[in-house]
Design a protein around this motif. Sequence first.
Motif, short mmCIF file in Angstrom:
data_model
loop_
_atom_site.label_atom_id
_atom_site.label_comp_id
_atom_site.label_asym_id
_atom_site.label_seq_id
_atom_site.Cartn_x
_atom_site.Cartn_y
_atom_site.Cartn_z
N VAL A 262 0.85 -1.20 0.00
CA VAL A 262 0.00 0.00 0.00
C VAL A 262 0.87 1.24 0.00
CG1 VAL A 262 -1.59 1.35 1.43
CG2 VAL A 262 -2.01 -1.08 1.04
N ASP A 263 0.51 2.18 -0.86
CA ASP A 263 1.21 3.46 -0.93
C ASP A 263 0.19 4.55 -0.63
OD1 ASP A 263 2.76 5.73 -1.78
OD2 ASP A 263 1.85 5.55 -3.76
N LEU A 264 0.44 5.33 0.41
CA LEU A 264 -0.51 6.39 0.77
C LEU A 264 -0.20 7.65 -0.02
CD1 LEU A 264 -0.59 5.91 4.63
CD2 LEU A 264 -2.20 5.01 2.93
N LEU A 265 -1.09 7.97 -0.95
CA LEU A 265 -0.89 9.18 -1.74
C LEU A 265 -1.19 10.38 -0.86
CD1 LEU A 265 -2.77 8.08 -4.96
CD2 LEU A 265 -0.30 8.21 -4.66
N GLY A 266 -0.49 11.46 -1.12
CA GLY A 266 -0.76 12.67 -0.35
C GLY A 266 -0.25 13.87 -1.09
N GLU A 267 -0.67 15.04 -0.61
CA GLU A 267 -0.13 16.27 -1.17
C GLU A 267 1.34 16.34 -0.79
OE1 GLU A 267 -3.34 19.72 -1.09
OE2 GLU A 267 -3.23 18.65 0.81
N ALA A 268 2.06 17.18 -1.49
CA ALA A 268 3.47 17.39 -1.15
C ALA A 268 3.55 17.89 0.29
CB ALA A 268 4.09 18.41 -2.08
N THR A 269 4.60 17.47 0.99
CA THR A 269 4.78 17.93 2.37
C THR A 269 5.62 19.20 2.36
OG1 THR A 269 4.58 15.73 3.31
CG2 THR A 269 5.88 17.32 4.57
N VAL A 270 5.00 20.30 2.76
CA VAL A 270 5.75 21.56 2.83
C VAL A 270 5.79 22.12 4.26
CG1 VAL A 270 5.31 22.17 0.43
CG2 VAL A 270 3.76 23.01 2.19
N THR A 271 5.05 21.49 5.18
CA THR A 271 5.03 21.97 6.56
C THR A 271 5.27 20.79 7.51
OG1 THR A 271 2.69 21.57 7.01
CG2 THR A 271 3.22 23.62 5.89
N ALA A 272 5.64 21.13 8.74
CA ALA A 272 5.86 20.09 9.74
C ALA A 272 4.54 19.36 10.04
CB ALA A 272 6.43 20.70 11.02
N ALA A 273 3.44 20.11 10.05
CA ALA A 273 2.13 19.51 10.34
C ALA A 273 1.79 18.46 9.28
CB ALA A 273 1.05 20.59 10.39
N GLU A 274 2.12 18.75 8.03
CA GLU A 274 1.83 17.79 6.96
C GLU A 274 2.69 16.54 7.10
OE1 GLU A 274 0.39 21.15 3.69
OE2 GLU A 274 2.46 20.48 3.71
N ALA A 275 3.93 16.72 7.51
CA ALA A 275 4.80 15.57 7.73
C ALA A 275 4.26 14.71 8.87
CB ALA A 275 6.22 16.03 8.03
N ASP A 276 3.82 15.37 9.95
CA ASP A 276 3.25 14.63 11.08
C ASP A 276 2.00 13.87 10.65
OD1 ASP A 276 5.21 15.56 12.76
OD2 ASP A 276 4.02 17.24 13.53
N ARG A 277 1.18 14.54 9.84
CA ARG A 277 -0.08 13.93 9.39
C ARG A 277 0.23 12.68 8.56
NH1 ARG A 277 -2.74 18.94 8.83
NH2 ARG A 277 -2.23 19.06 6.62
N TYR A 278 1.20 12.78 7.67
CA TYR A 278 1.53 11.63 6.83
C TYR A 278 2.05 10.48 7.70
CZ TYR A 278 3.86 8.73 3.33
OH TYR A 278 4.27 7.68 2.56
N ALA A 279 2.92 10.81 8.66
CA ALA A 279 3.46 9.77 9.54
C ALA A 279 2.33 9.10 10.31
CB ALA A 279 4.48 10.37 10.50
N HIS A 280 1.38 9.91 10.74
CA HIS A 280 0.24 9.37 11.47
C HIS A 280 -0.59 8.45 10.57
CE1 HIS A 280 -2.89 9.29 14.49
NE2 HIS A 280 -3.77 9.50 13.51
N ARG A 281 -0.83 8.88 9.34
CA ARG A 281 -1.58 8.05 8.39
C ARG A 281 -0.86 6.72 8.16
NH1 ARG A 281 -1.72 10.93 3.10
NH2 ARG A 281 -2.97 9.17 2.35
N CYS A 282 0.45 6.79 8.05
CA CYS A 282 1.23 5.56 7.84
C CYS A 282 1.07 4.62 9.04
CB CYS A 282 2.71 5.88 7.63
SG CYS A 282 3.06 6.60 6.03
N ALA A 283 1.18 5.18 10.25
CA ALA A 283 1.07 4.35 11.46
C ALA A 283 -0.31 3.71 11.52
CB ALA A 283 1.33 5.21 12.69
N ALA A 284 -1.33 4.51 11.20
CA ALA A 284 -2.70 3.98 11.24
C ALA A 284 -2.88 2.90 10.18
CB ALA A 284 -3.70 5.12 11.04
N ALA A 285 -2.33 3.13 9.00
CA ALA A 285 -2.47 2.15 7.92
C ALA A 285 -1.77 0.84 8.29
CB ALA A 285 -1.88 2.71 6.62
N LEU A 286 -0.59 0.95 8.90
CA LEU A 286 0.13 -0.25 9.34
C LEU A 286 -0.75 -1.07 10.29
CD1 LEU A 286 3.80 0.86 10.09
CD2 LEU A 286 3.08 -0.93 8.50
N ALA A 287 -1.34 -0.37 11.28
CA ALA A 287 -2.17 -1.06 12.26
C ALA A 287 -3.39 -1.70 11.60
CB ALA A 287 -2.61 -0.07 13.34
N GLU A 288 -4.01 -0.94 10.70
CA GLU A 288 -5.21 -1.43 10.05
C GLU A 288 -4.93 -2.65 9.16
OE1 GLU A 288 -8.98 1.40 8.96
OE2 GLU A 288 -6.95 2.16 8.83
N LEU A 289 -3.83 -2.53 8.41
CA LEU A 289 -3.45 -3.63 7.53
C LEU A 289 -3.09 -4.87 8.35
CD1 LEU A 289 -1.12 -1.83 4.94
CD2 LEU A 289 -3.24 -3.05 4.41
#
Lengths: 535, 463
Positions: B157-184
């Motif tokens: 699984v590859d989580l598509l996302g907007e480009a990361t230009v802020t720290a909040a966006e990086a945190d959000r992506y990391a969070h999505r990845c962690a959640a996806a790992l758990a869900e998968l």
Amino acid sequence: MTVLNRSPSTPARLAPFSNEPVLELRRAAVRARLEDALTALDRGLPLEVPVMVGDDARAGAGSRFDSTDPGDPERVVARAAQAHEGEVAAAVATAGEGFRRWSRKSAGDRALALTRAAGWMRDHRLELAALEVRECAKPWPEADADVCEAIDFLEYYARGAVALEAGRELIQVPGERNELRYAPRGVTAVVSPWNFPLAIPCGMAAASLATGNAVVLKPAEQSPACALRLVEALRAGGVPAETISLLPGTGEVGAALVKDPGVHTIAFTGSMQVGLEIVRAAAEPHRGQHHLKRVVAELGGKNCVLVDADADLDEAVPEIVSSAFVYAGQKCSAAARVLVHEAILEPLLERLAGAVRVLVVGQAADLETVVPPVIERAAKERVDRYRELAGRTGRLVAAAEPVPEGGWFCPPTLATDLPPDSPVLAEEIFGPLLTVEPIGDIEEGCEIIERLPYALTGGLFARDPATVRFVSSRTPVGNLYVNRGTTGAKVGRQPFGGNKLSGTGSKAGGPDYLLQFVEPRAVTENTMRHGIVVH
Amino acid sequence: MDRAQPSPPVEKRVDGAVSNPELEREIKQLGGELHGSFPSALRHPVRAVDARAMEMASSDRELRAALFRFVDVVPACRSLDDVARHLTDFLDEVPEAPPPLEAAMRIAHTKAGRAALGAAAARGVRHIAHRFIVGETPRAALSVLSQLWNRGIASSVDLLGEATVTAAEADRYAHRCAAALAELAAAVRGWPERPMLERDATGTLPRANLSVKVSALTPLLRADAPALGKQDAARRLRPLLVGAREQRAHIHIDMESLDSREAVLDLVLELLSEPEFAEGPSAGVVLQAYLRDSPQQLEQILAWTRAHTRTPPLQVRLVKGAYWDHELVQARQQGWPAPVFEVKAECDRNFETLTRRLLEARPAVRVAVASHNLRSVSHAIAYNRLLGAPDTELELQVLRGLGDELQDALAQHGFRVRTYCPVGDLVAGMAYLVRRLLENTSNEAFISEQARNTPLETLLAAP
């Protein structure tokens, strides 16, 4: 066609122009070379910058001044001699002499000297960039790009002058021969800024020299050592000493220089205020001055970036941020105002704010640094004043704080909600402060841009080709950049320069620039004698 | 394979490529078999239409540019009228639009016509997007993933996302990845046994598999200062590695453009060198064969595996590379030498060289060959067999939507195939989508060659 007057030393043909490639800093091996260059430079500091009038280099006659590292003002980069009035007059007189000989050379011979000077710069490339890092706090990629641009100007104008020497085609009818040729104007006073400490003086000097003029260079007092290196490069390439003189000094040296009746052309890049003073001074002919001075001026800007509702913010945000904050916004092309379609104001503001907060403020020598210190104390005080005003009359949305201590650091800042008549929105700040305003549509944005006195660069982020066409026909800016940043014009690719109060529209690095440094002369010869056409 | 095992006989050709009659025979045979399993266009009318659209787009550069720019902008349009306006404005720029598009332009003269055109165009874009993107969220994608698994196909699984230009966006992506790992990880427990997909000679292969982009884990990734982005991404990647280890999932670090390669590879190898990760998680990196210096890059990776024996071994996914146009344009604009091969055959030859080097380097690495090129895939399988290794010791990977036919054929013939499945919303998916469309409508792309009915012999010829 006119036959070129070539001397044996002239290369028969110069290879077509191409931009000097910037360093591929994404490669570790290339980055590794930078530190050594800086260490080597530091060992030789401070540099001595003399007044150079022809062959005469005077180090200690008059008063002196220092250039210092903006990131560590205790570090003296150069000790420069301040030219006095007599030296200004002597330099112009020497240039007048130099002009007589230099102008008689073929464009091909002059081109050879300029391309050799370019070669000298290539050989000293890292050393020159290191000097910019120290003297002007230009971060490495910017310093390197400046050296490349200087090389480009030499190579580009050398070729342009060879082409120009052939003159232009005119209509020919039986019995007459018509020629249009371009002759050099005389002595050029080059008055240059510190923000592109090699490229800008080099461009103005190279255009003058390529077309056969002599040059007296008065560089910004903040960057005398960079100017010294330029003069060394030109002389090493074969430009005679009498043809390029150097007058380090503060504003009064420049003022004296542009007033000198022996000056024919004034090539100036700097603030609008000084530019207007020069235009006034140049308009007044002195006793014994039998020519009109021509002013080639590149002045300031208040550069706006339009962002339409269909813009790709993934692309717009990083490009806007780098346009506004790289080199602490100290480029005349830097973005200052974002005019964004109200439909995407919020996401754009939020993402810009986040991107500003992670900007790395630091020393120019660190490759991580995006925002170095500003050039000097007065600049910091000016930026701080506008920032305080923006906070008081509007809202500071984000800043990268705290900034390092010791140098002239200003926190890169994003502001919004400013009153429409705020000086923050109208005046050139020349520092790391970016404002954002919503607009109802792109047309409204174009009207705001039209009301500004400046017209240097502009940006547009929009994906509908009809919008792109509309904005390109509506905005008066000299350089409009669509879906990319507003800085980084390349010689031969983005002829650079502004209109309205941003400059004389002469377009450095473009095909028309050299015409500023020549006077056209038409010769018409009657070739009919007693009914016989002699041709 | 074990280094002690003798290499099969090969002879060097003048151009440096390797020729081996036995290998070539095996490639032709395998390629023929796989190709024979591809569905014919008749049986897949929808795919036939898509293939024709791809071919039309490939044949006219201006039209291709107009259509891709349109696809790209659709998610940013505010109304159907806006969609239609963009479409017609893009097509206005095409000197000779094909007749069906001329008709579309005519109906856009009225407001009702524009609404209809906008709706039809938006539907078309969604249709294309859904071919490549399996769902808006990992949860929504789970049914597709389990269907694939049931048919003998693994996924990443590859989580598509907007480009990361802020720290909040990086945190959000990391969070999505962690959640996806758990869900998968939770979902795959209920999947039936598929031995081919979950075991090789070195041990277990996790069912849950997530591909991660370093550029999304930090806003500070910069080509000229890789250390900065590396440090910032490390603090978000480390918890993901811990999560993957705890949940027995595989985490694969994608490679992007050359600008970020040094930071990405150094980051992964440095983190995996930490004692904490010596025994997991299962992790992998990517090697891009279009890069001229990819052989040196591979040697760097192999040197690392020699210095850091870890279980499970590092997986190396060999790809051609998806940023060819970007790399070339950037290099031309900057006056730099092209970092990528400009001749397709050179790239294909390098792909095969790297394939062989990787297969020979086992068991220090696990090998995944990701390609839609029938020749490259057949070559990998054939060489693996020639080395005497069972088919379980090689993984093949394809992209959702582009490699579907190859995926089915590989599964049908009992190979381990893993499909790279992008998950995300339409806005986020556009950059991915356009890159894939560009890649696969370029004149040299294998897929467009297939669409043009190039003879099998040509498709399988040695590059």
